[in-house]
Structure formats: C-alpha cells, structure tokens
Design a protein around this motif. Sequence first.
Motif: not given
Length: 716
Positions: A377-385
């Motif tokens: 979830a953290a990796a997805e949030a960083a990528f999406d940002k």
Amino acid sequence: MKISLQLIITGALVVVLVVCCLVTYFGGAEQRETGAAHRQARAALAGKDKNLVFGGAEAPMPDNAIEPLERLVELRPDEYGIQATLVGLYLSPKTRQLDKARALCTKISSDRNPDKALRAVALIHLGMIEGAEATDAKAKPEMRAAGLGVARKRFEEALVLDPQSGDACVGLGLIALWEGRAEEAAKQFAEALKPGRKLGAETAPELHNGLGLALAAAGNLNEARKEFEAAEQSRKFLGEITKSGSDWKVPAANSRLIEEGTAGAQKMDPAVRKRLLAALEERLKAVKAPAQRFPLLNPVGCGHFHLGELAAAAARLEEAVKIDPSRIDILTNLMAVRCASLTKCREAFDEAVKKAVGQSAESAEVKAVSKARSELAAAEAAFDKLAPDYLAKGSPTPEMHAQVILNCVEMRLRLAASEKDKDKAKADKLLAEADKMLAEGLAKFPEDARLIRLSGIRDLNAGRVREGLEKFNRSLGRNGAQPDLRAIADEFAKPLEIVGFRPASIGAKAGPILASSPKPLLGVLFRTNTGPIPLDPQKVRLLLDGTPQPGTFWGTEYLSMPDNELADGEHVLTAEGEDAMGHKAKGEIRFLVDASPPEIASTEPASGGSTKGPRPRLVVVCKDKYSGVDPTSVEIEIRTGKAGAQSLLTDFPVRGGRYTYTYEPMDMKKNAMAGEEKFVFTTTRDIGLGHYDVTVSVGDQRGAKTTKVWSFVVTE
C-alpha cells in the motif's frame, strides 16, 4: 697350435653368447630409459623428487615433468594419455608453449587414436587455442573471422566424438559471444550446465563468466551479476585444487562491465560502486547546502538503485527533485525506482499470500501477509503520487508511459477488490477510475500488448467473453511470450460439447434407455470452455418429441420436468445450445417409457388341465413391452385343494433357480414385445393325485408386477 673341431665349436658358442649379451643389453637400455623417464615425470608431478628445490618438502613442480614426458612421448608415440598430460603442461600459464600444444593436440585428435573421448578433449584444446588467437587485440578482422570459424569447427567435431562433452558446449558459447550472438551463447552455456555433461574444473570459470556476459548483453543484469560471482568462486576453487590460484583470472575487460540503464549512470563493478557510494555518503553528511548536495544526489541514488537498495535510492532522488524539479532526468530515475519498488512489493505480497494458505490466524505466515500488504500500500501510494507529475513534466518513452498507466490501473483494481466487502461505493469508484484510465491508455497506445491484455481481462470479468477473447488474441499477436494468456485463449477457443442427457442408461448398460417413471426428469449436460461464464438460458432449447420444454440451469446442466405423464413407448429428446463465444452444439437421445406391468402369456399345464405325477413339470411364459421381464422377480406358490393343505416347494426359489430364457431384440417400428421369458418349475418331492392351485408373480425391469392364479389336476 692345432685347431681341432672341439675348439671351433667352443669358439662359435662364445661368439653367440657375446652377441646375445649385447642384444640384451642394448635392447633393455630403451626400457630402462623409459622407466627412468616415467619415474622422473611422476616424481615431478607428485612432488616426490628430493633432488629438486621445492617451497615445501613434498611440493610438486609440474614444469620439471615436461622434459621427461617429452622423452616418454618419443619412446612411446602411441600412448596418447601421456601426450594429453604433456598438453596440459604446455598450456599452463607458467610455461605457455602453444605451438607444441597445438602440434601434440593435432596428433592426439587424429583417426589413429582409438579413444574418442581423448580425441574430443584434444579438439577442444585446439579450438580454445585458435579462438584465443583469433580474438587477440592484434588480430586483423579477416583473420579473426577465419580463426573463429576454425575454432567453431573444432568444437562441433568434439561434440560428434563425445556428445556428453560440456567443454565443447562452452567453446561454442564463447565463439557465439565473441561474434556478438548473445542469445546463442546463453543457449550453449545453459546446455553445458545440464546434468550429465562432462565439464572440467578449468572450464567452469570461463563458463560462468561467459554466461554472465550473455545475460548482461540481454539486459538481465541481476542474473549476470550472479554468474560473475560464480565465475570468481570457480576461479578460487580451481586455484585451491591446482595450487596456482594466481594463474587464472576472470578477464577484467569482459566481466562486470554492465550497462546500468539510467541517465548518467556509469559501468562499474558492484564492489567498486559500494566503495564509491560509501565515500559519497560520507561527503553528503558533511555537506549541508542544497547547491552542494545536488550534484551528488543523482549518482548516489542511481548507485543505490542498482544495488537493490530501493528505499535509499528513493530518498536521495526525492531530495534531488525537490531541489530542482525541472530536472527531467532525475524525475525519470525516481520513477524507475518507484516502478521497481512497486514490482518488488507486489511479488512479496503474492509470495506471502501463497505461504499463508492453510495457516492459522496467529501464525507468522499470516502476520507476514499483513506486513506485506502494508508495504505494498505504501509503494502504491508513493507511485500514484509521482505518476501525474512524471507524465505531465517528463518525456517518457511510449513503453514507459504505457507501463505507468498499467501500474495505475492495476493498483486501483486491487484496491477495489479489497474494498468491495467493506465499502461498495468506494470500490465502484475505484473500478470506474481504473476503467477510464485503461480506456484512455488504449486510445493513446492502441497497440500496447499489456494494456490490451488487461482490457480483455476486464471484459471477461464483466461477462463479455467474446470481446475479451478477441483482445487476448490481439495481445498475443503483439507479444507471443505470454504462456498464461495463450493457455486461456486456447481453452476458450474449444467448441461447446454435449456430454450427457437425462434420462441416462440404467447402470450404464448397453441397450435402450429406460425412464425411471412415466414423468421422468429430463436434462442435458453441456461442457463449456468459457470459464465461469454459464450458458445463456435464452440460447438453450430442449425439445421432447419436437415440443419445446421450459427448463432451468443447474451449473452447466439444463433440467426440465414434463407437465404430464408420458405414454408408453419411445420418445425423442433433442438439445441445442450456444456459448458466449458463439460455439453451437446439438444432440439427441431416444428413451423408453414403460408404465405397464408384464404379461403372463401362457402356462403348462393350462388352467383346468391335467398333467402326470409324481413330480409334475410346470411352465410359465412371461412377456413385457419395452423394458423386459426381471427374472429375479419371479415368485411361485403351489397348494393342494384339500383343507389344511400346505405349500409345496419347487426347485425354483423365490429369488433365482433353474429356468430357461429366450429373448428377442426389440423392434420399435413393429411395436413388438421386448422379450419373452420361459420359466420351468419342478416340485422337490413326489405329490399325490388330485387338484392343485398355482399362484405366480412376475415383475419387469422397471419394477411393475403382475400375478396370475390357475389350477391343474395330477393324474396317473
């Protein structure tokens, strides 16, 4: 002095004895010389020669074995094993006598040598010598091509002589590598590593080093690095067993020069990069001003990235982007790190889920799933940002642009799946966003196989099977290396099949199908290859004697029940269906309905007739339409007409016994009887004269029964 006959004979014997002694002496000299050369060579190879100065009391000196071995080769020109030992010494780094090695290998590889395996080894040595000379820096281009061609021929000839030779495969791989054919080189190196291949310890470093170069040329950098490490380990092992570890090295000009793949990165050895990164990190600790830190951040971030230290890489590159947001190259590097982190976290999550299957809620495996989910979830949030800023400011290649869109869509689909049971409105919103982004991506990159594939999966999930399969085939047309997608497409392409009907044959017996009742359950079982998507009931028809029947699906079986009981006789059930791919299937069966009991056609003696005693013979003939008489159902009772009379036993018990049986094949067109059975009974004891009553009961295959009573008289 008078010469007598005896003196002449004595002189002749002396001459003969002298000649024999000379022959024996000079003939044995060669054998003595051979033996001495053997001992001297063996002592030098094994370290037993006390007359030589060694580093230790028993240290071997192979170089001292060359001269005695050369003498042995002269004395024993057909002992090819000795010659092979000498070739090994000629090729050692300390002596390096390539011309002598070439000449001796040519002799060993000749047809005169009956040992094919030894000939193959000699050919491999020749190929290595010629390949090394062809790739020498001083070699001219035309000489290089010719030399590599000769070397290739040597290795191919060696494989013919010894098909299990791994060293020959290594040689062919090196030739391919020298010629720039990385894929062929990797294929040959992999062949050399197969179980059962003969592989020398001295070849292993070259094998791993060459395989690493082939993988690096193909862009598989992580695997290449592993092979270089294996080459180094092989070199150390070779040094231990030969006591000459410094004689061989992984060529510095070939190994570990890997293209790093990001803007501004340089080719460097991982160990060198680690030392450089450590120095740069120390420098960063001492520098506080952004302007002074900025030149260091991008190379440090790239270095961490290629060592797999993704968190450290992201931290340094993020800092660089904040200092100068206009640097598109640094933004691109940061996106590469985000993509790698997302992929790594997805793989870790999938692996954790697999390990947690069947484990208790308190197990370490289940707890690992929770941790992996949080990291994902953290990796997805960083990528999406980062993604919108990267797509807006950067100039990504079409492939990278499509990859970013694909990651954004897959991320929303995963989040929607996790939210559907908790917050349906949120899940629906995420699905809508994903479908919109996917449609926009396909509009921008209509030929991207990855986006087409994902769109096909979305169609399948929505029940649009035909559209989904069309997209699968489009994706495979652009990228055939998708075995999982190929398997799905092939499975869905299979035709629709009808695999069974109701009613079915009783006990899978041959012969006509008999319904269990006048109002049987009717049905047809389809085999569909459109996955979990059932057949559309509107595309299925079930006809009984040409009349459509209403029905419903139970899985992939379409069932129906007649409104009324069916008449005795033959009936035809026809089924038609069409699956989501448009595949059609049609079939029919014929079955029988038999609601009538069997008929007792005749008896012997006839009712009211007579027969002779003392053990009369009774015959009963039974017939039944369609299903036939069940022989095991026959029951018979004989009673006297006198008051208080008891039943008389026969040798045909209630369930089985001796009887005769005839059967005629059913002919539905003539509506003939299904079969005729003749039962013969005999009493088990003598009976007297007089009147007797008989009761007989018989059933058919469906279980319907009939009973008949008649009487007869026993006479003398």
